[in-house]
Design an enzyme around this catalytic site. Structure first.
Site, PDB file in Angstrom:
ATOM      1  CG  ASP A  73     -13.508  -7.359   2.087  1.00  0.00           C
ATOM      2  OD1 ASP A  73     -13.349  -6.600   3.062  1.00  0.00           O
ATOM      3  OD2 ASP A  73     -13.893  -6.974   0.968  1.00  0.00           O
ATOM      4  CE1 TYR A 116      -3.357  -2.829   0.765  1.00  0.00           C
ATOM      5  CE2 TYR A 116      -4.606  -0.802   1.025  1.00  0.00           C
ATOM      6  CZ  TYR A 116      -4.571  -2.154   0.831  1.00  0.00           C
ATOM      7  OH  TYR A 116      -5.744  -2.850   0.706  1.00  0.00           O
ATOM      8  CG  ASP A 165      -1.511 -20.526  -0.785  1.00  0.00           C
ATOM      9  OD1 ASP A 165      -0.979 -20.443   0.344  1.00  0.00           O
ATOM     10  OD2 ASP A 165      -0.994 -21.186  -1.716  1.00  0.00           O
ATOM     11  CG  ASP A 190      -7.868  -4.968   1.491  1.00  0.00           C
ATOM     12  OD1 ASP A 190      -8.837  -4.496   2.124  1.00  0.00           O
ATOM     13  OD2 ASP A 190      -7.788  -4.957   0.251  1.00  0.00           O
ATOM     14  CE  LYS A 200       2.369 -18.055  -2.140  1.00  0.00           C
ATOM     15  NZ  LYS A 200       1.570 -19.313  -2.145  1.00  0.00           N
TER      16      LYS A 200
HETATM   17  C1  IPM Z   1     -10.272  -1.462   3.844  1.00  0.00           C
HETATM   18  C2  IPM Z   1     -10.541  -0.895   2.463  1.00  0.00           C
HETATM   19  C3  IPM Z   1      -9.396   0.030   2.077  1.00  0.00           C
HETATM   20  C4  IPM Z   1      -8.117  -0.799   2.086  1.00  0.00           C
HETATM   21  C5  IPM Z   1      -9.596   0.743   0.726  1.00  0.00           C
HETATM   22  C6  IPM Z   1     -10.873   1.545   0.714  1.00  0.00           C
HETATM   23  C7  IPM Z   1      -8.413   1.591   0.351  1.00  0.00           C
HETATM   24  O1  IPM Z   1     -10.714  -1.925   1.549  1.00  0.00           O
HETATM   25  O2  IPM Z   1     -10.208  -0.667   4.800  1.00  0.00           O
HETATM   26  O3  IPM Z   1     -10.144  -2.671   3.953  1.00  0.00           O
HETATM   27  O4  IPM Z   1      -7.810  -1.462   1.089  1.00  0.00           O
HETATM   28  O5  IPM Z   1      -7.444  -0.791   3.100  1.00  0.00           O
HETATM   29 MG    MG Z   2     -10.718  -3.871   2.388  1.00  0.00          MG
END
Ligand code: IPM
Ligand code: MG
Length: 360
Positions: A255, A146, A227, A251, A195
């Site tokens: 999710d 990032y 993975d 990240d 990884k």
């Molecule tokens: C998160 C989001 C952010 C990230 C985006 C919006 C830049 O997906 O907070 O997980 O990738 O960190």
């Molecule tokens: Mg995210």
């Protein structure tokens, strides 16, 4: 004395869900007789509209004066929003990365647990979650891909893009220490995800994590390749206590983990630095497709406010009150659309906020 809380309403569903979290905080302030003062801060698309920039020096300076900042979400529809006609470093997401870096918020905590009441909304087969799960992802937030150097150039006539993944040992050590400290207060297990079969940064990650582990003999450390972790999260989520990982892997995995709880609308998060200060936000995005419809789930933001009370304001009892109130509302059968299942009562964003606030 008033406690100053920064509020970033943000974009999309952000303003709606922050308003509900504020309703709940107002109920806390009435119950505990504390004085919360709110300072509105601009970030992301809303900041672009007002100032031309996704993050201004003014927002950073104002945030520093707050005890903590609660945020909704930022960003818009990349296909239709004019914000995405701007160069990448002027878009809403750049503001979020900018504030994380400016405030040195290197530790991102994302809890994911399965409420009994939401077992029906969980997309995994019942046998995968028979004993439930309760994990927290500790994601490094100010390093890695990032924040590495990135550019696009033409090499031998071909457009070529470069992103760099860099970690030094100090960056790895401080996030590992956070993970071990958290594990000590939980089930005492850290799964460090990397990884290391391919990446140098992961091999250093593994080595430093093992060094840190020596200071926490009561905590078990295991390593898992990313993975494999993606697979284990849906096959046997109950095995995880604390997942420690770098920025990009965190990240993606967070999710995935949030969806296993039934809805991404349930997952809160805290981004912390070395002080008591933190930025608290739901793990989900700004969902522009349902913005303004009063149907979004405010629970992730409400639970983020609970994390704020616990980590930044030393109000553990109030944080517990919020968590119990959420639990109560769910067990009474109230659901926003994203977690609705048959036989439940469907409620709007604002109704959900009021129901939780009334139970504080
Ligand atoms: C998160 C989001 C952010 C990230 C985006 C919006 C830049 O997906 O907070 O997980 O990738 O960190
Ligand atoms: Mg995210």
């Amino acid at each position: 004395m008033a406690v100053i809380i920064g509020l970033i309403h943000g974009d999309g569903i952000g303003p709606e869900i922050v308003n509900e979290a504020k309703k709940v905080l107002d109920a806390v302030s009435r119950k505990y007789g504390c004085d919360f003062e709110y300072e509105n801060l601009l970030l992301g698309g809303a900041s672009i509209d007002a100032t031309g920039l996704p993050l201004t020096e003014e927002t950073v300076e104002k945030a520093k004066q707050c005890a903590a900042v609660l945020m909704g979400s930022i960003g818009g529809d990349a296909k239709t929003s004019p914000w995405y006609q701007l160069p990448a470093d002027k878009r809403p997401e750049a503001g979020l990365l900018g504030i994380r870096k400016a405030l040195n918020l290197f530790a991102n905590l994302r809890p994911a647990y399965l409420y009994d009441e939401l077992k029906d909304a969980c997309p995994l087969k019942p046998e995968m979650t028979a004993n439930g799960f309760d994990m927290i992802i500790v994601r490094e937030l100010t390093g890695g891909l990032y924040f590495g150097r990135r550019y696009t150039e033409t090499v031998d006539g071909l457009r070529t893009a470069v992103d760099t993944l860099t970690y030094n040992e100090a960056e790895i050590r401080r996030i590992a220490v956070k993970a071990f400290e958290i594990a000590q207060k939980r089930r005492k297990k850290v799964t460090s995800v990397d990884k290391a079969n391919v990446l140098d940064s992961s091999r250093l990650w593994r080595a430093v994590t093992e060094e840190v582990a020596k200071d926490y003999p009561d905590v078990t450390l295991e390593h898992m390749l990313v993975d494999n972790c993606a697979m284990q999260l849906v096959m046997n989520p109950g095995q995880f206590d604390v997942i420690l990982t770098e920025n990009m892997f965190g990240d993606i995995l967070s999710d995935e983990a949030s969806m296993t709880t039934g809805s991404i609308g349930m997952l809160s998060s805290a981004s912390l630095n070395e002080t008591k200060f933190g930025l608290y936000e739901p793990s989900h995005g700004s969902a522009p497709d349902i913005a303004g419809k009063n149907i979004a789930n405010p629970i992730a933001t409400v639970l983020s406010a609970a994390m704020m009370l616990k980590f930044s304001l030393d109000m553990d009892a109030a944080a517990d009150d919020i968590e119990s109130a959420v639990q109560k509302v769910l067990s009474e059968g109230y659901r926003t659309s994203d977690i609705y299942s048959e036989g439940c009562t469907r409620v709007s964003t604002s109704e959900m906020g009021s129901l939780i606030a009334e139970r504080i």
